[in-house]
Design a protein around this motif. Structure first.
Motif, short mmCIF file in Angstrom:
data_model
loop_
_atom_site.label_atom_id
_atom_site.label_comp_id
_atom_site.label_asym_id
_atom_site.label_seq_id
_atom_site.Cartn_x
_atom_site.Cartn_y
_atom_site.Cartn_z
N TYR A 216 0.90 -1.26 -0.12
CA TYR A 216 -0.06 -0.09 0.07
C TYR A 216 0.79 1.32 -0.10
CZ TYR A 216 -3.63 3.26 1.33
OH TYR A 216 -4.56 4.37 1.30
N LYS A 217 2.02 1.19 0.64
CA LYS A 217 2.76 2.48 0.90
C LYS A 217 4.02 2.52 0.15
CE LYS A 217 0.86 4.42 4.61
NZ LYS A 217 0.31 5.67 4.92
N ARG A 219 6.69 2.22 -3.21
CA ARG A 219 6.95 1.94 -4.51
C ARG A 219 8.02 1.04 -4.84
NH1 ARG A 219 4.21 5.63 -7.35
NH2 ARG A 219 5.22 4.86 -9.23
N SER A 222 3.00 0.52 -4.53
CA SER A 222 1.83 1.33 -4.43
C SER A 222 1.42 1.75 -5.89
CB SER A 222 2.52 2.31 -3.57
OG SER A 222 3.82 2.93 -4.07
N ARG A 225 -1.47 0.12 -7.47
CA ARG A 225 -2.75 0.68 -6.88
C ARG A 225 -3.70 -0.71 -6.72
NH1 ARG A 225 -3.93 5.66 -6.43
NH2 ARG A 225 -6.09 5.38 -6.60
#
Length: 456
Positions: A216-217, A219, A222, A225
């Motif tokens: 979720y947080k 890269r 993230s 998505r």
């Protein structure tokens, strides 16, 4: 993941993918390793109970995990084909399927656990430990299966270091929880072998939570998505994953369940024999994480190259895996031979258990050779999404050749319990040879396709 042109570049990329997977797999297995070792320190009955519980759980877990592993070649080929927009949907459907499979396994276990344990000739204390070890373990099954799906997504992107860091964070916590719940520390009652099931379930929840936060947080995860714009569960998407995953899962199930079947058949022998067998299998299985990791790395690398239609590069990775398998086979056998006494003493202090464990480890040296060669080839075939023939090979070599051979030797020769291990060696050797022939055939098939495309 990125394209490579030279052998040196391929070896470098393969190492970058492999080393974190290896550390992750060893760390994950160390949870089971410490469950077994620490339970053994609580008593031979606790060790035997965890052995029986593990024998019922591990084939189911590894078989279901094989279904979830289908996400790796699916995502790897999408990345190779530059179809990134499809990835979030595939991962979401994988999560739905993971939850459904976890609930299904829990329901079946609730029905069958008592009858299976009652049918076995076990001491009352051993049966109690096995039952409640499994009951507590199942409380962590949903987060475990979700984590394995998320990990397949992470690894398919070539970010295997992230999986490694998650597991390395959770391993010391698992050891701490084992210490607390097995031996009764900090005001908690001493649960013995059952406590290792409680500790492992808590750890499953932790690793799942960490993986969710990372995707979720951080890269590049993230950016996909994955947790936005959720699609509805799709039977069609599930079937696509199951088409690849079920053969992988059953092939792994047939391989791991032969060890469990042997443990269950050994319930007619003494508690010390069961404990020694489990100790030797446990350490040999720890070494097996090395070739298994090579296979997982090959799935990612070959899947990426096949998605980009670079068939010659995929073949080169296959050769790298086979060479690695040969080296690993020699290394694993040497470790088992040199550290025989040390390994046996790790699991139990009883002299009779130690002596029996040393005898079992000598046999483990030989089946480790076949396993270390076959596992990387199996991973390579998964990269090609060639999974159906592998399933048939696993069934025949392990259950039609290996287990009957072991049963005959155990019951009609002086080998007795060691006869089952000779049967395992025979089955694994047949499987490794068959897998090699299949990989060579698939490589030639894709090279013919490549040649035909270039000609036209």
């Amino acid at each position: 993941m990125y394209e490579t042109t030279t052998l040196k570049e391929k070896l470098k990329l393969f190492s970058i993918i492999l080393i974190p997977i290896l550390i992750t797999q060893i760390s994950m297995y160390l949870m089971n390793f410490f469950d077994t070792v620490m339970s053994g320190q609580a008593g031979a009955q606790d060790l035997a109970g965890v052995a029986i519980g593990s024998s019922l759980w591990v084939p189911i877990f590894t078989g279901i995990n094989g279904i979830l592993l289908a996400i790796t070649p699916i995502v790897a080929q999408l990345i190779g084909a530059k179809s990134d927009e499809e990835i979030p949907k595939k991962v979401q459907q994988g999560i739905y399927l993971a939850i459904a499979l976890a609930l299904f396994v829990t329901a079946v276990g609730a029905i069958l656990l008592n009858p299976i344990l009652q049918a076995m000739d076990l001491e009352t204390e051993v049966r109690h430990t096995a039952k409640f070890y499994l009951i507590w373990l199942v409380t962590g099954i949903v987060p475990l299966f979700i984590f394995n799906t998320l990990r397949c997504f992470i690894d398919a992107l070539g970010q295997t270091r992230i999986s490694m860091l998650i597991i390395l964070t959770s391993l010391p916590l698992n050891i701490l929880f084992n210490y607390i719940f097995i031996f009764g520390k900090f005001g908690v009652p001493a649960f013995g072998g059952v406590g290792s099931g409680i500790a492992t379930a808590i750890t499953y929840w932790l690793v799942c939570g960490i993986a969710l936060a990372v995707i979720y947080k951080i890269r590049p995860f993230s950016g996909y998505r994955v947790f936005s714009n959720w699609v509805k569960p799709s039977l069609k998407a599930w079937l696509e994953q199951l088409k690849i995953g079920i053969p992988i899962g059953f092939a792994i199930f047939f391989e791991t369940s032969i060890f469990s079947a042997v443990t269950l058949l050994m319930s007619v022998y003494s508690t010390y024999t069961i404990a020694a067998h489990q100790a030797a299998i446990n350490f040999a299985s720890l070494l097996y994480m090395i070739p298994l990791s090579v296979g997982m790395a090959l799935t990612i690398a070959i899947g990426f190259e096949i998605g980009g239609k670079r068939f010659a590069d995929a073949r080169t990775y296959g050769y790298i895996g086979i060479s690695g398998g040969l080296f690993i086979a020699a290394f694993a056998g040497l470790v088992l031979y040199v550290f025989n006494d040390t390994v046996a003493a790790l699991y139990n202090s009883n002299p009779e258990v130690i002596e029996l464990t040393k005898h079992f480890i000598y046999y483990a040296i030989f089946f480790q050779l076949a396993d270390a060669f076959g596992a990387p080839i199996q991973g390579a075939l998964r990269g090609y999404k060639d999974v159906n023939i592998t399933l048939i090979m696993a069934l025949v070599s392990y259950w039609i050749i290996g287990l009957p051979t072991g049963w005959l030797l155990a019951n009609y020769t002086a080998l007795e319990p060691f006869g089952y291990w000779v049967g395992i060696i025979v089955g694994l050797s047949c499987g490794a040879i068959a897998l090699l022939l299949r990989l060579l055939y698939i490589q030639k098939k894709y090279m013919r396709i490549d040649k035909a495309v270039k000609t036209h």
